[in-house]
Design an enzyme around this catalytic site. Structure first.
Site, PDB file in Angstrom:
ATOM      1  N   LYS A   1      49.319  32.619  35.973  1.00 39.16           N
ATOM      2  CA  LYS A   1      49.096  31.182  35.783  1.00 39.16           C
ATOM      3  C   LYS A   1      48.305  30.917  34.497  1.00 39.16           C
ATOM      4  CE  LYS A   1      46.812  30.849  39.707  1.00 39.16           C
ATOM      5  NZ  LYS A   1      46.819  32.257  40.172  1.00 39.16           N
TER       6      LYS A   1
ATOM      7  N   ARG B   1      44.375  24.238  45.752  1.00 36.67           N
ATOM      8  CA  ARG B   1      44.446  25.487  46.511  1.00 36.67           C
ATOM      9  C   ARG B   1      44.425  25.249  48.009  1.00 36.67           C
ATOM     10  NH1 ARG B   1      42.241  28.926  42.212  1.00 36.67           N
ATOM     11  NH2 ARG B   1      42.440  31.096  42.842  1.00 36.67           N
TER      12      ARG B   1
ATOM     13  N   ARG C   1      42.647  43.933  33.943  1.00 37.25           N
ATOM     14  CA  ARG C   1      42.475  42.792  33.030  1.00 37.25           C
ATOM     15  C   ARG C   1      41.071  42.774  32.406  1.00 37.25           C
ATOM     16  NH1 ARG C   1      43.348  37.077  35.817  1.00 37.25           N
ATOM     17  NH2 ARG C   1      41.750  37.857  37.213  1.00 37.25           N
TER      18      ARG C   1
ATOM     19  N   ARG D   1      35.926  40.335  34.791  1.00 38.49           N
ATOM     20  CA  ARG D   1      35.429  39.408  35.814  1.00 38.49           C
ATOM     21  C   ARG D   1      34.848  40.176  36.993  1.00 38.49           C
ATOM     22  NH1 ARG D   1      40.234  35.048  36.551  1.00 38.49           N
ATOM     23  NH2 ARG D   1      39.625  35.352  38.725  1.00 38.49           N
TER      24      ARG D   1
ATOM     25  N   ARG E   1      41.136  37.610  47.900  1.00 39.44           N
ATOM     26  CA  ARG E   1      41.694  36.452  47.186  1.00 39.44           C
ATOM     27  C   ARG E   1      43.156  36.241  47.573  1.00 39.44           C
ATOM     28  NH1 ARG E   1      40.145  38.406  41.373  1.00 39.44           N
ATOM     29  NH2 ARG E   1      41.541  36.766  40.662  1.00 39.44           N
TER      30      ARG E   1
HETATM   31  P1  AP5 Z   1      46.619  35.869  34.587  1.00 43.44           P
HETATM   32  O1  AP5 Z   1      47.432  34.977  33.710  1.00 43.44           O
HETATM   33  O2  AP5 Z   1      45.171  35.992  34.280  1.00 43.44           O
HETATM   34  O3  AP5 Z   1      46.859  35.504  36.117  1.00 43.44           O
HETATM   35  P2  AP5 Z   1      46.328  34.279  36.969  1.00 43.44           P
HETATM   36  O4  AP5 Z   1      47.451  33.880  37.876  1.00 43.44           O
HETATM   37  O5  AP5 Z   1      45.736  33.230  36.085  1.00 43.44           O
HETATM   38  O6  AP5 Z   1      45.246  35.053  37.811  1.00 43.44           O
HETATM   39  P3  AP5 Z   1      43.747  34.722  38.176  1.00 43.44           P
HETATM   40  O7  AP5 Z   1      43.180  36.008  38.703  1.00 43.44           O
HETATM   41  O8  AP5 Z   1      43.004  34.065  37.067  1.00 43.44           O
HETATM   42  O9  AP5 Z   1      43.989  33.716  39.337  1.00 43.44           O
HETATM   43  P4  AP5 Z   1      43.083  33.361  40.458  1.00 43.44           P
HETATM   44  O10 AP5 Z   1      43.872  32.242  41.028  1.00 43.44           O
HETATM   45  O11 AP5 Z   1      42.698  34.436  41.403  1.00 43.44           O
HETATM   46  O12 AP5 Z   1      41.702  33.048  39.730  1.00 43.44           O
HETATM   47  P5  AP5 Z   1      40.953  31.695  39.398  1.00 43.44           P
HETATM   48  O13 AP5 Z   1      40.234  31.898  38.124  1.00 43.44           O
HETATM   49  O14 AP5 Z   1      41.839  30.519  39.542  1.00 43.44           O
HETATM   50  O15 AP5 Z   1      47.307  37.312  34.563  1.00 43.44           O
HETATM   51  C1  AP5 Z   1      46.720  38.428  35.213  1.00 43.44           C
HETATM   52  C2  AP5 Z   1      46.918  39.688  34.360  1.00 43.44           C
HETATM   53  O16 AP5 Z   1      48.301  39.989  34.311  1.00 43.44           O
HETATM   54  C3  AP5 Z   1      46.481  39.543  32.907  1.00 43.44           C
HETATM   55  O17 AP5 Z   1      45.916  40.752  32.504  1.00 43.44           O
HETATM   56  C4  AP5 Z   1      47.763  39.247  32.143  1.00 43.44           C
HETATM   57  O18 AP5 Z   1      47.704  39.736  30.820  1.00 43.44           O
HETATM   58  C5  AP5 Z   1      48.776  39.986  32.978  1.00 43.44           C
HETATM   59  N1  AP5 Z   1      50.070  39.289  33.016  1.00 43.44           N
HETATM   60  C6  AP5 Z   1      50.287  37.949  33.143  1.00 43.44           C
HETATM   61  N2  AP5 Z   1      51.603  37.684  33.186  1.00 43.44           N
HETATM   62  C7  AP5 Z   1      52.235  38.876  33.107  1.00 43.44           C
HETATM   63  C8  AP5 Z   1      53.616  39.278  33.116  1.00 43.44           C
HETATM   64  N3  AP5 Z   1      54.601  38.367  33.227  1.00 43.44           N
HETATM   65  N4  AP5 Z   1      53.885  40.602  33.026  1.00 43.44           N
HETATM   66  C9  AP5 Z   1      52.888  41.539  32.938  1.00 43.44           C
HETATM   67  N5  AP5 Z   1      51.561  41.217  32.906  1.00 43.44           N
HETATM   68  C10 AP5 Z   1      51.245  39.912  33.001  1.00 43.44           C
HETATM   69  O19 AP5 Z   1      39.906  31.612  40.618  1.00 43.44           O
HETATM   70  C11 AP5 Z   1      38.823  32.535  40.743  1.00 43.44           C
HETATM   71  C12 AP5 Z   1      37.945  32.128  41.928  1.00 43.44           C
HETATM   72  O20 AP5 Z   1      37.388  30.810  41.685  1.00 43.44           O
HETATM   73  C13 AP5 Z   1      38.689  31.969  43.271  1.00 43.44           C
HETATM   74  O21 AP5 Z   1      38.807  33.214  43.958  1.00 43.44           O
HETATM   75  C14 AP5 Z   1      37.765  30.971  44.002  1.00 43.44           C
HETATM   76  O22 AP5 Z   1      36.605  31.601  44.493  1.00 43.44           O
HETATM   77  C15 AP5 Z   1      37.339  30.026  42.878  1.00 43.44           C
HETATM   78  N6  AP5 Z   1      38.256  28.866  42.717  1.00 43.44           N
HETATM   79  C16 AP5 Z   1      39.003  28.585  41.611  1.00 43.44           C
HETATM   80  N7  AP5 Z   1      39.712  27.466  41.806  1.00 43.44           N
HETATM   81  C17 AP5 Z   1      39.411  27.040  43.068  1.00 43.44           C
HETATM   82  C18 AP5 Z   1      39.877  25.948  43.849  1.00 43.44           C
HETATM   83  N8  AP5 Z   1      40.778  25.086  43.383  1.00 43.44           N
HETATM   84  N9  AP5 Z   1      39.370  25.826  45.108  1.00 43.44           N
HETATM   85  C19 AP5 Z   1      38.457  26.684  45.598  1.00 43.44           C
HETATM   86  N10 AP5 Z   1      37.989  27.769  44.899  1.00 43.44           N
HETATM   87  C20 AP5 Z   1      38.475  27.938  43.644  1.00 43.44           C
END
Ligand code: AP5
Length: 213
Positions: A13, A86, A125, A159, A170
């Site tokens: 994402k 979410r 990552r 992270r 997660r």
């Molecule tokens: P990346 O693009 O970073 O993936 P992502 O889907 O953004 O993953 P995140 O881990 O950031 O998502 P998340 O939803 O767990 O975290 P968030 O920060 O929202 O890609 C991942 C890796 O793969 C990278 O190394 C990239 O280079 C590689 N990659 C990407 N695409 C690829 C491809 N096609 N092929 C190969 N490699 C690829 O949330 C973190 C925490 O915050 C949550 O756990 C929660 O505690 C809190 N939080 C955030 N938002 C909320 C909410 N709305 N409500 C409640 N709690 C929340």
């Protein structure tokens, strides 16, 4: 145009949202990034969120909905929602925030992925400590080891929630609380599906095709 990128942790994402921001001038609104910034600054929101995030659980709906509400006007030309909504409650809050501004969602793009492969993506990552450019131990290394391609910095960071045990929590949170909001958007005819296991460029091309239709 306002769109949601939906998918489990590591689905890509953030990667795709960053590309859309630079290619289309849309604004990338990531609640994860906003919360990490609040944690780094030690704000009241950050103090509440830190332990929850490190456990891989979800921060309260009220906190994240308020964060999005504060940023939505800065994305008047179109937003990419990454990591929000979410929960069903957040999905309803977003409807209201958009309606208050005479806006509606155009697409909910679900990145279809294999969860086991995502653990490897997430655990490998890392990012530049200075400019935030993203890298991966296997899939996307800096061109010169130890030096950021974008800004030349030598410091990188990982992270605290990117370890296998937290990633599993997660993912369980995603299955239990986030995947169930898909029918809400399916009923509105907004869901488009993309193969998130394809390469980054192919995923980007598939998203472009949806947005250009
Ligand atoms: P990346 O693009 O970073 O993936 P992502 O889907 O953004 O993953 P995140 O881990 O950031 O998502 P998340 O939803 O767990 O975290 P968030 O920060 O929202 O890609 C991942 C890796 O793969 C990278 O190394 C990239 O280079 C590689 N990659 C990407 N695409 C690829 C491809 N096609 N092929 C190969 N490699 C690829 O949330 C973190 C925490 O915050 C949550 O756990 C929660 O505690 C809190 N939080 C955030 N938002 C909320 C909410 N709305 N409500 C409640 N709690 C929340």
């Amino acid at each position: 145009m306002d769109i949601i990128l939906l998918g489990p942790p590591g689905a890509g994402k953030g990667t795709q949202a960053a590309r859309l921001q630079s290619s289309r001038g849309m604004v990338h609104l990531s609640t994860g990034d906003m919360l990490r910034e609040a944690v780094a600054k030690g704000t009241p929101v950050g103090l509440k969120a830190k332990a929850v995030m490190e456990a891989g659980e979800l921060v309260s709906d009220a906190i994240v909905s308020a964060l999005i509400g504060e940023r939505l006007d800065s994305a008047g030309g179109g937003a990419i929602f990454d990591g929000f909504p979410r929960t069903q409650h957040q999905a309803e809050a977003l409807e209201m925030l958009l309606a208050d501004r005479d806006r509606t969602l155009d697409h909910v793009i679900e990145l279809m992925v294999d969860e086991e492969a995502l653990v490897e993506r997430i655990v490998g990552r890392f990012s530049c400590a200075k400019c935030g450019a993203n890298y991966h131990d296997r899939f996307h290394k800096p061109k010169i080891e130890g030096i950021c391609d974008v800004c030349g910095a030598h410091e990188f960071k990982r992270r605290p929630d990117d370890n296998e045990a937290t990633v599993r929590t997660r993912m369980a949170e995603y299955r239990a609380k986030t995947a169930p909001i898909l029918p809400f958007y399916e009923d509105k005819g907004l869901v488009r599906r993309v193969d998130g296991m394809a390469g980054v460029d192919e995923v980007a091309a598939a998203i472009d095709a949806i947005l250009d239709k």
